[in-house]
Motif scaffolding. Structure first.
Motif, PDB file in Angstrom:
ATOM      1  N   ARG A  16       0.821  -1.212   0.000  1.00 52.87           N
ATOM      2  CA  ARG A  16       0.000   0.000   0.000  1.00 52.87           C
ATOM      3  C   ARG A  16       0.858   1.266   0.000  1.00 52.87           C
ATOM      4  NH1 ARG A  16      -5.373  -1.673   1.501  1.00 52.87           N
ATOM      5  NH2 ARG A  16      -5.370  -3.828   2.254  1.00 52.87           N
ATOM      6  N   SER A  17       1.935   1.267   0.789  1.00 55.18           N
ATOM      7  CA  SER A  17       2.791   2.453   0.846  1.00 55.18           C
ATOM      8  C   SER A  17       3.559   2.665  -0.460  1.00 55.18           C
ATOM      9  CB  SER A  17       3.765   2.347   2.020  1.00 55.18           C
ATOM     10  OG  SER A  17       4.657   1.260   1.845  1.00 55.18           O
ATOM     11  N   SER A  18       3.672   1.597  -1.266  1.00 57.73           N
ATOM     12  CA  SER A  18       4.345   1.708  -2.563  1.00 57.73           C
ATOM     13  C   SER A  18       3.372   2.067  -3.684  1.00 57.73           C
ATOM     14  CB  SER A  18       5.059   0.389  -2.898  1.00 57.73           C
ATOM     15  OG  SER A  18       6.039   0.087  -1.922  1.00 57.73           O
ATOM     16  N   GLY A  19       2.110   2.229  -3.327  1.00 57.06           N
ATOM     17  CA  GLY A  19       1.125   2.664  -4.307  1.00 57.06           C
ATOM     18  C   GLY A  19       0.314   1.555  -4.939  1.00 57.06           C
ATOM     19  N   PHE A  20       0.384   0.342  -4.376  1.00 59.72           N
ATOM     20  CA  PHE A  20      -0.370  -0.794  -4.913  1.00 59.72           C
ATOM     21  C   PHE A  20      -1.453  -1.219  -3.932  1.00 59.72           C
ATOM     22  CE2 PHE A  20       4.148  -1.324  -6.193  1.00 59.72           C
ATOM     23  CZ  PHE A  20       4.009  -0.908  -7.516  1.00 59.72           C
ATOM     24  N   GLU A  21      -2.634  -1.468  -4.433  1.00 63.04           N
ATOM     25  CA  GLU A  21      -3.702  -1.968  -3.571  1.00 63.04           C
ATOM     26  C   GLU A  21      -3.396  -3.420  -3.219  1.00 63.04           C
ATOM     27  OE1 GLU A  21      -6.453  -1.447  -1.064  1.00 63.04           O
ATOM     28  OE2 GLU A  21      -6.215   0.167  -2.542  1.00 63.04           O
ATOM     29  N   PHE A  22      -3.502  -3.744  -1.948  1.00 59.04           N
ATOM     30  CA  PHE A  22      -3.332  -5.119  -1.489  1.00 59.04           C
ATOM     31  C   PHE A  22      -4.702  -5.771  -1.467  1.00 59.04           C
ATOM     32  CE2 PHE A  22      -3.236  -8.396   1.783  1.00 59.04           C
ATOM     33  CZ  PHE A  22      -2.044  -9.069   1.511  1.00 59.04           C
ATOM     34  N   ILE A  23      -4.866  -6.872  -2.169  1.00 62.69           N
ATOM     35  CA  ILE A  23      -6.180  -7.519  -2.256  1.00 62.69           C
ATOM     36  C   ILE A  23      -6.361  -8.393  -1.017  1.00 62.69           C
ATOM     37  CG2 ILE A  23      -7.683  -9.012  -3.628  1.00 62.69           C
ATOM     38  CD1 ILE A  23      -6.234  -7.992  -6.108  1.00 62.69           C
ATOM     39  N   GLY A  24      -6.876  -7.735   0.014  1.00 65.73           N
ATOM     40  CA  GLY A  24      -7.053  -8.364   1.318  1.00 65.73           C
ATOM     41  C   GLY A  24      -7.399  -7.303   2.332  1.00 65.73           C
ATOM     42  N   PRO A  25      -7.490  -7.677   3.604  1.00 64.39           N
ATOM     43  CA  PRO A  25      -7.847  -6.713   4.651  1.00 64.39           C
ATOM     44  C   PRO A  25      -6.746  -5.695   4.887  1.00 64.39           C
ATOM     45  CG  PRO A  25      -7.176  -8.782   5.628  1.00 64.39           C
ATOM     46  CD  PRO A  25      -7.251  -9.023   4.153  1.00 64.39           C
ATOM     47  N   SER A  26      -7.036  -4.683   5.695  1.00 64.28           N
ATOM     48  CA  SER A  26      -6.044  -3.676   6.033  1.00 64.28           C
ATOM     49  C   SER A  26      -4.925  -4.296   6.851  1.00 64.28           C
ATOM     50  CB  SER A  26      -6.691  -2.540   6.833  1.00 64.28           C
ATOM     51  OG  SER A  26      -7.042  -3.005   8.135  1.00 64.28           O
ATOM     52  N   PRO A  27      -3.728  -3.699   6.852  1.00 65.08           N
ATOM     53  CA  PRO A  27      -2.643  -4.223   7.680  1.00 65.08           C
ATOM     54  C   PRO A  27      -3.016  -4.288   9.158  1.00 65.08           C
ATOM     55  CG  PRO A  27      -1.793  -2.591   6.134  1.00 65.08           C
ATOM     56  CD  PRO A  27      -3.281  -2.541   6.040  1.00 65.08           C
ATOM     57  N   THR A  28      -3.786  -3.293   9.618  1.00 64.60           N
ATOM     58  CA  THR A  28      -4.176  -3.269  11.036  1.00 64.60           C
ATOM     59  C   THR A  28      -5.069  -4.452  11.380  1.00 64.60           C
ATOM     60  OG1 THR A  28      -4.010  -0.857  11.101  1.00 64.60           O
ATOM     61  CG2 THR A  28      -5.305  -1.919  12.834  1.00 64.60           C
TER      62      THR A  28
ATOM     63  N   ILE B 249     -11.462  -9.151  -5.611  1.00 68.99           N
ATOM     64  CA  ILE B 249     -10.955  -8.091  -6.486  1.00 68.99           C
ATOM     65  C   ILE B 249     -11.908  -6.909  -6.492  1.00 68.99           C
ATOM     66  CG2 ILE B 249     -10.396  -7.511  -8.887  1.00 68.99           C
ATOM     67  CD1 ILE B 249      -9.420 -10.469  -9.174  1.00 68.99           C
ATOM     68  N   ARG B 250     -13.206  -7.184  -6.559  1.00 69.35           N
ATOM     69  CA  ARG B 250     -14.204  -6.109  -6.528  1.00 69.35           C
ATOM     70  C   ARG B 250     -14.088  -5.285  -5.244  1.00 69.35           C
ATOM     71  NH1 ARG B 250     -18.882  -5.941  -9.392  1.00 69.35           N
ATOM     72  NH2 ARG B 250     -19.976  -5.233  -7.510  1.00 69.35           N
ATOM     73  N   VAL B 251     -13.984  -5.988  -4.121  1.00 73.40           N
ATOM     74  CA  VAL B 251     -13.899  -5.303  -2.825  1.00 73.40           C
ATOM     75  C   VAL B 251     -12.646  -4.438  -2.746  1.00 73.40           C
ATOM     76  CG1 VAL B 251     -13.541  -5.684  -0.357  1.00 73.40           C
ATOM     77  CG2 VAL B 251     -15.311  -6.975  -1.562  1.00 73.40           C
ATOM     78  N   ALA B 252     -11.512  -4.984  -3.182  1.00 73.46           N
ATOM     79  CA  ALA B 252     -10.261  -4.233  -3.131  1.00 73.46           C
ATOM     80  C   ALA B 252     -10.305  -3.001  -4.026  1.00 73.46           C
ATOM     81  CB  ALA B 252      -9.098  -5.133  -3.532  1.00 73.46           C
ATOM     82  N   ALA B 253     -11.110  -3.066  -5.077  1.00 72.97           N
ATOM     83  CA  ALA B 253     -11.254  -1.929  -5.985  1.00 72.97           C
ATOM     84  C   ALA B 253     -12.252  -0.893  -5.466  1.00 72.97           C
ATOM     85  CB  ALA B 253     -11.684  -2.416  -7.372  1.00 72.97           C
ATOM     86  N   GLY B 254     -12.826  -1.156  -4.286  1.00 74.96           N
ATOM     87  CA  GLY B 254     -13.744  -0.202  -3.681  1.00 74.96           C
ATOM     88  C   GLY B 254     -15.198  -0.406  -4.036  1.00 74.96           C
ATOM     89  N   LEU B 255     -15.507  -1.492  -4.729  1.00 75.28           N
ATOM     90  CA  LEU B 255     -16.883  -1.767  -5.122  1.00 75.28           C
ATOM     91  C   LEU B 255     -17.601  -2.572  -4.037  1.00 75.28           C
ATOM     92  CD1 LEU B 255     -16.278  -2.806  -8.846  1.00 75.28           C
ATOM     93  CD2 LEU B 255     -17.054  -0.585  -7.986  1.00 75.28           C
ATOM     94  N   PRO B 256     -18.913  -2.472  -3.985  1.00 73.73           N
ATOM     95  CA  PRO B 256     -19.657  -3.287  -3.009  1.00 73.73           C
ATOM     96  C   PRO B 256     -19.737  -4.737  -3.471  1.00 73.73           C
ATOM     97  CG  PRO B 256     -21.185  -2.017  -4.346  1.00 73.73           C
ATOM     98  CD  PRO B 256     -19.804  -1.549  -4.725  1.00 73.73           C
ATOM     99  N   LEU B 257     -20.040  -5.627  -2.549  1.00 75.37           N
ATOM    100  CA  LEU B 257     -20.286  -7.012  -2.912  1.00 75.37           C
ATOM    101  C   LEU B 257     -21.396  -7.086  -3.950  1.00 75.37           C
ATOM    102  CD1 LEU B 257     -20.211  -8.694   0.625  1.00 75.37           C
ATOM    103  CD2 LEU B 257     -18.422  -8.806  -1.118  1.00 75.37           C
ATOM    104  N   SER B 258     -21.347  -8.091  -4.807  1.00 78.78           N
ATOM    105  CA  SER B 258     -22.344  -8.202  -5.877  1.00 78.78           C
ATOM    106  C   SER B 258     -23.607  -8.917  -5.402  1.00 78.78           C
ATOM    107  CB  SER B 258     -21.746  -8.957  -7.070  1.00 78.78           C
ATOM    108  OG  SER B 258     -21.438 -10.298  -6.723  1.00 78.78           O
ATOM    109  N   PHE B 259     -23.708  -9.203  -4.116  1.00 79.02           N
ATOM    110  CA  PHE B 259     -24.867  -9.913  -3.576  1.00 79.02           C
ATOM    111  C   PHE B 259     -25.113  -9.465  -2.144  1.00 79.02           C
ATOM    112  CE2 PHE B 259     -20.978 -12.315  -2.950  1.00 79.02           C
ATOM    113  CZ  PHE B 259     -20.984 -12.544  -1.591  1.00 79.02           C
ATOM    114  N   ARG B 260     -26.320  -9.785  -1.652  1.00 79.76           N
ATOM    115  CA  ARG B 260     -26.651  -9.573  -0.246  1.00 79.76           C
ATOM    116  C   ARG B 260     -26.824 -10.933   0.423  1.00 79.76           C
ATOM    117  NH1 ARG B 260     -30.683  -6.643  -2.735  1.00 79.76           N
ATOM    118  NH2 ARG B 260     -32.190  -8.109  -1.827  1.00 79.76           N
ATOM    119  N   GLN B 261     -26.769 -10.932   1.760  1.00 82.55           N
ATOM    120  CA  GLN B 261     -26.894 -12.194   2.481  1.00 82.55           C
ATOM    121  C   GLN B 261     -28.200 -12.901   2.154  1.00 82.55           C
ATOM    122  OE1 GLN B 261     -24.401 -13.553   4.968  1.00 82.55           O
ATOM    123  NE2 GLN B 261     -25.576 -15.218   4.112  1.00 82.55           N
ATOM    124  N   ASP B 262     -29.283 -12.149   2.062  1.00 82.13           N
ATOM    125  CA  ASP B 262     -30.584 -12.790   1.827  1.00 82.13           C
ATOM    126  C   ASP B 262     -30.736 -13.320   0.401  1.00 82.13           C
ATOM    127  OD1 ASP B 262     -30.926 -10.432   0.412  1.00 82.13           O
ATOM    128  OD2 ASP B 262     -32.515  -9.639   1.693  1.00 82.13           O
TER     129      ASP B 262
END
Length: 450
Positions: free
Chosen positions: A96-108, A313-326
């Protein structure tokens, strides 16, 4: 959406990500070691770069080389797969600090959930059941004795930074507690550089149930139902299935709800797995979160009808999930066999070498995720898994029958594999009845092949 993704991994998971990228119109960048120069993930990626010699410590674990390759390749994001650097918070942060999105949760989030003691505290805060145990890390032997007497023997000593069964010991009595404590600490230091351990009540003959979860950055957290991963050898999963064959409906709902609470309370985004053990009375207890995609994710994909890699990939790109739980329904039954280049009759000794010929099974409901083919040389430097055979059928009985047929159809010549072991377990009465626990293989397998 991203235009180009680097896959910081090898083998079947690298191929799995390449396929997802291609379907989404995203270019893929493979990295490889000298031993993997002829591998399928190198051939099928849009671009490929060598990052070092054969040993993983000199290639796939070299953070600086991975980052440098990402810069040269001009990628937008990095997918870590599983294993190697997938749960390395430092790598996550450096991407992330190098300018690349990490496809996964935040480091914290990754750092907190990766520490088992912290994750346990987070579970308690979210009213997720945990195994009775020490309040924090064990600082000295006297505290270990006091804690063990309070919760009752036998106790399980666990490394706070552990994984894969490393840094884990069972102490049946007070007499062996000290030696097992020292053994767990030493193994944890050697494997993870962290000797911190804690104690838990040892649940005898437990089942391993885990819940596939995924969350986006828009407040949506969903589960893709549970998986039963009780067929294990020395804490290594061998067969996984979804849904669990013997879990009452109210327990299934409760365990999935607990997993969602855990993830929602962790400020988490991306795919992850919340793992539990279940005792003979169907009480369940949180054990850990794997902050990455798992080897066994295909069984959840099959029953839920969701492509988890594309959703990552969708989530890492800032998009919402393509489905809901129900909108999700658990349909049919899926089973996965992890196929390894190992000899089950010789204590699962690794068997690298050349695959002289190979025939892959097919037919309705059969999926084979693998990077190997005829002529492929299985290297001695990495994990021995050569593929995952997955079936999905309307019922569990049909899934077992299809898996047995597919295992018989699978032909691999030139190396020894675990196909014979899988034939044995799929026909075993305990597996057929859905009563296998995590120690079943260790107690009962003596090299049988059918």
């Amino acid at each position: 959406m991203f235009e180009r993704i680097l896959i910081a991994n090898r083998g079947e998971i690298a191929l799995r990500v390449i396929r997802a990228c291609r379907e989404m119109g995203i270019e893929s960048v493979a990295v490889y070691s000298e031993a993997d120069k002829d591998s399928m993930h190198v051939k099928l990626a849009d671009h490929a770069y060598c990052v070092g010699t054969s040993r993983s410590a000199d290639s796939y674990l070299k953070i600086d080389r991975i980052i440098a390759t990402a810069e040269v390749a001009g990628v937008d994001a990095i997918h870590p797969g599983y294993g190697f650097l997938a749960e390395n918070a430092q790598f996550n942060e450096q991407c992330r600090s190098s300018g690349f999105e990490f496809i996964g949760p935040s480091p914290t989030a990754m750092d907190k959930l990766g520490d088992k003691n912290t994750a346990r505290s987070m579970a308690i805060a979210q009213n997720v059941p945990v195994v009775p145990g020490s309040d924090g890390l064990i600082a000295d032997f006297d505290r270990a004795i006091d804690t063990a007497k309070e919760i009752g023997f036998p106790v399980l000593i666990k490394a706070t930074a552990g994984g894969g069964g490393k840094g884990m010991r069972v102490a049946e009595t007070e007499d062996v507690l000290k030696s097992q404590l020292e053994a767990a600490r030493n193994e944890a230091i050697a494997a993870f550089g962290n000797g911190g351990v804690y104690l838990e009540k040892f649940i005898q003959q437990p089942r391993h149930i885990e819940v596939q979860v995924i969350a986006d950055t828009h407040g949506n957290v969903c589960h893709l139902f549970e998986r039963d991963c009780s067929v294990q050898r020395r804490h290594q999963k061998l067969v996984e299935e979804a849904p669990s064959p013997d879990l009452p409906a109210d327990r299934r709902e409760a365990i999935c709800d607990a997993a969602v609470r855990m993830i929602a309370g962790a400020d988490y985004s991306g795919a992850g797995t919340v793992e539990f053990i279940v005792d003979k009375d169907y009480n369940f207890y949180f054990i850990e979160v794997n902050a990455r995609i798992q080897v066994e994710h295909p069984v959840s994909e099959m029953v839920a009808g969701v492509d988890l890699i594309q959703e990552q990939i969708r989530v890492a790109a800032g998009l919402p999930l393509s489905f809901r739980q129900d909108e999700l329904t658990c349909t049919g039954h899926a089973i996965e066999c992890r196929l390894n280049a190992e000899d089950p009759t010789k204590n699962f000794q690794p068997c690298p070498g050349k695959i002289e010929s190979m025939f892959v099974p097919g037919g309705m409901g059969v999926r084979f995720d693998s990077h190997v083919k005829s002529g492929y040389v299985v290297p001695p430097y990495y994990d021995s898994m050569i593929g995952k055979l997955i079936v999905h059928r309307p019922t569990r009985e049909q899934a077992i029958a299809t898996m047995l047929r597919a295992l018989k159809e699978l032909q691999i010549e030139g190396i020894t594999t675990t196909v014979g072991f899988h034939n044995w377990i799929l026909q075993n009465e305990a597996f057929v009845n859905g009563t296998v626990d995590t120690k079943f293989v260790d107690r009962n397998y003596k090299g049988q092949t059918s």
